[in-house]
Design an enzyme around this catalytic site. Structure first.
Site, PDB file in Angstrom:
ATOM      1  N   LYS A   1      -6.884   3.394  -3.558  1.00  0.00           N
ATOM      2  CA  LYS A   1      -7.103   3.337  -2.107  1.00  0.00           C
ATOM      3  C   LYS A   1      -7.275   4.860  -1.667  1.00  0.00           C
ATOM      4  O   LYS A   1      -6.476   5.718  -1.964  1.00  0.00           O
ATOM      5  CB  LYS A   1      -6.097   2.570  -1.290  1.00  0.00           C
ATOM      6  CG  LYS A   1      -6.204   2.579   0.189  1.00  0.00           C
ATOM      7  CD  LYS A   1      -5.270   1.825   1.018  1.00  0.00           C
ATOM      8  CE  LYS A   1      -5.158   2.152   2.620  1.00  0.00           C
ATOM      9  NZ  LYS A   1      -4.198   1.399   3.187  1.00  0.00           N
TER      10      LYS A   1
ATOM     11  N   LYS B   1      -9.963   0.321  -2.494  1.00  0.00           N
ATOM     12  CA  LYS B   1      -9.969   0.183  -1.079  1.00  0.00           C
ATOM     13  C   LYS B   1     -10.400   1.374  -0.697  1.00  0.00           C
ATOM     14  O   LYS B   1      -9.390   2.252  -0.310  1.00  0.00           O
ATOM     15  CB  LYS B   1      -8.569  -0.331  -0.862  1.00  0.00           C
ATOM     16  CG  LYS B   1      -8.551  -0.692   0.705  1.00  0.00           C
ATOM     17  CD  LYS B   1      -7.032  -0.993   1.082  1.00  0.00           C
ATOM     18  CE  LYS B   1      -7.041  -1.180   2.634  1.00  0.00           C
ATOM     19  NZ  LYS B   1      -5.603  -1.640   2.879  1.00  0.00           N
TER      20      LYS B   1
ATOM     21  N   ASP C   1       0.686  -1.264  -0.009  1.00  0.00           N
ATOM     22  CA  ASP C   1       0.117   0.008   0.138  1.00  0.00           C
ATOM     23  C   ASP C   1       0.775   1.229   0.001  1.00  0.00           C
ATOM     24  O   ASP C   1       1.259   1.578   1.181  1.00  0.00           O
ATOM     25  CB  ASP C   1      -0.895   0.069   1.195  1.00  0.00           C
ATOM     26  CG  ASP C   1      -1.889  -1.050   1.201  1.00  0.00           C
ATOM     27  OD1 ASP C   1      -1.767  -2.241   0.325  1.00  0.00           O
ATOM     28  OD2 ASP C   1      -2.984  -0.768   1.905  1.00  0.00           O
TER      29      ASP C   1
END
Lengths: 280, 320
Positions: free
Chosen positions: B220, B256, B156
């Site tokens: 995300k 996400k 991430d």
């Protein structure tokens, strides 16, 4: 003034120190003793109860930690605020129950006095129910009463104000937080009482007040895993067995009472025992 | 994936001018419309069997996260155990999508997951100087390769918001491409925008396309360190982006949301958005994840309520 439009009060719930409407959007009619329409208070749902439990649970650590002195002061403050709005309560009681002014005033006075009476108990509980126990060894052994957590209260149908205060005050004076279901026939004094609470230094969530039907909500009080105790003084005797059965599933302490007494406080307390070495 | 990183789906050639030209073709976001649509979809009532399905689906999509300075080995191990079996007394509860930790905890998490039967649960590592993204490229690359070597299956990464906001789009793009190369075939790449710092929905849309072109497997919303985070309109804009990107390239990119999704109701609202905006194909942990920590307990408690018929107590679920 005759051509002025009335500003009617919206009777809402009291959860976490705020006045939300029921999530269900439902209301029911409350009529005066003469059968005239008075108001549409909220018909609380089990989800409102769920929200109230969350509010009560999060308020619990703070309230439980407050000193006995502080709790007593706040009780006294509630009594002061109630005194200041005495006439509003008298009017509401007369309107809904049709009692005489004298009788209504007596109920309000008793409610105020009851709060002051319980205020005094806050710092005397450990002396009343605590003890130093004789043990066979070089130890002090103390028993100290402590609050349980979140307690549900089903207030009686009548008297609507005194019955509610009689049930709530002993529960929270020890440090519990509570969710009270008000009298369904005469819920207005309970909601006005919530306004008193909101202005009396009581932290939000310590007392949460719902209005609705006890036949609908009481079983959810009894089965809720996160309510530690339940005062069913306001539930008719023939309906109590069912609640006791549901509460037994989650080891809930269920009690009912007929009068104000320190026993009412101790009913929702636990005993903690502490050992401490004496030394030489 | 490395192939994609070199030809960028044939939509841009990797130059500043081609990237700017492509992003300039994107229409602006109708702010009022996006907020109204997100608010309208949030009112959908999901009950009974649909709710049960939604709860289990949401549990399987949770990236169970701990990103605190005070994280310890013990906390990460407890989190991994919880990831495998969110409700220890009920085997029917699915495992979560991934465990998300800081770089230095990746090895501990991987080892413990394997130990407790979570071989199929990937470890996601936050990377590239998370949460601010303020470090040299060499450090960011080292950060990423460290995590992958320690066993991270998902990276991430945060984008450099300062560069993005000051118009250095190609700088942001090239960073993502480089990290993509570091990830190679070994790790999935999620690109964090920190939408709370991007200010406008137009920027969110622009960043979404920029990241997808640069080779992100997932986009995300946030780090969880800045509020507002995964608000429904932001997620809606990103879901529209992956949907339209699929129409252009036949490649499905995941989304996400992370930060601020704390209860079952919030999570179900997100699933409704996914179904209605991107489509039911995205309703899988492979394409939709929810970054959260406290959410999992609430999902488990709601599941207990559906099973038992009465409300559950937090005393009966694990402490985070």
């Amino acid at each position: 003034m005759s051509n002025r439009i009335d500003i009617k009060k919206t009777y809402k719930l009291y959860i976490g120190g705020a006045f939300p409407r029921t999530e269900s959007g439902r209301t029911y009619e409350v009529k005066s003793s003469k059968g005239v329409f008075v108001a549409n208070p909220c018909l609380a749902s089990r989800k409102d109860l769920k929200d109230a439990v969350v509010a009560a649970r999060s308020a619990y650590p703070g309230w439980n930690k407050a000193t006995a002195y502080n709790k007593g002061q706040i009780f006294y403050r509630i009594a002061e605020m109630l005194e200041g709005r005495r006439s509003q309560f008298v009017d509401e009681i007369i309107l809904l129950t049709g009692v005489t002014k004298l009788k209504a005033e007596k109920e309000v006075s008793e409610s105020i006095d009851r709060l002051v009476w319980y205020a005094g108990w806050s710092d005397k509980l450990s002396a009343l129910a605590g003890s130093t126990n004789p043990v066979a060894g070089p130890y002090y052994n103390f028993t100290i009463p402590e609050s349980m957590g979140v307690v549900g209260v089903i207030a009686p149908e009548a008297p609507s104000l005194l019955g509610l205060i009689d049930a709530i005050a002993p529960v929270i004076v020890s440090g519990n937080t509570c969710i009270a279901l008000a009298s369904s026939k005469a819920p207005l004094p309970a909601i006005t009482f919530a306004e008193v609470l909101a202005t009396s230094d009581l932290p939000g969530g310590v007392i949460n007040i719902l209005t609705g039907k006890s036949s609908e909500l009481a079983p959810w009080f009894a089965s809720h895993m996160d309510i530690d105790g339940l005062d069913i003084s306001g539930v008719p005797t023939k309906l109590r067995g069912e609640l006791r059965t549901a509460g037994a599933e989650n080891l809930k302490r269920i009690s009912s009472f007929s009068a104000a007494s320190p026993d009412r406080i101790l009913a929702f307390m636990e005993a903690k025992t502490v050992w401490h070495p004496i030394g030489n | 994936m490395s192939l994609v990183a070199t030809n960028f789906y044939g939509l841009v050639d990797g130059s500043d001018s081609s990237l700017k030209k492509f992003l300039s073709t994107l229409p602006g976001v109708d702010q009022v419309g996006a907020e109204a649509r997100a608010a309208m979809l949030a009112t959908r009532s999901i009950k009974t069997t649909s709710k049960r399905w939604a709860i289990d689906t949401a549990i399987s999509m949770v990236d169970l996260t701990t990103l605190e300075g005070a994280d310890t080995r013990g906390k990460v191990e407890a989190l991994c155990t919880k990831a495998v079996r969110p409700d220890p007394i009920n085997l029917a509860v699915p495992h979560v999508g991934a465990v998300c930790v800081y770089n230095d905890m990746v090895g501990i998490a991987r080892h413990h997951l394997d130990l407790v039967g979570g071989n199929n649960i990937p470890v996601a590592a936050v990377s590239t100087a998370f949460p601010s993204g303020r470090a040299s490229m060499a450090v960011k690359i080292q950060d990423t390769s460290d995590a992958i070597n320690a066993g991270a299956g998902e990276i991430d990464m945060v984008i450099d918001r300062g560069a993005f906001l000051s118009g250095d789009l190609i700088g942001v793009f090239e960073e993502i491409v480089k990290i993509r190369e570091v990830c190679g075939e070994k790790a999935h790449l999620k690109v964090i925008f920190e939408t709370g710092e991007l200010v406008t929905y137009d920027n969110v849309r622009k960043a979404s396309y920029l990241a997808m072109l640069a080779g992100a497997d997932f986009i995300k919303t946030s780090t969880g360190k800045v509020a507002p985070a995964a608000t429904p309109p932001v997620v809606l804009v990103m879901l529209e982006a992956v949907r339209d990107f699929y129409a252009m390239t036949k490649t499905r990119i995941g989304v996400k949301p992370a930060g601020g999704i704390r209860n079952t109701k919030d999570a179900i609202k997100q699933l409704v958005l996914v179904n209605e905006i991107a489509g039911p194909e995205w309703l899988t942990p492979a394409l939709f994840r929810i970054g959260a920590s406290a959410l999992l307990n609430d999902l488990v408690m709601q599941r207990m309520k559906m099973d038992d018929g009465y409300y559950a107590s937090p005393s009966y679920v694990t402490i985070d």
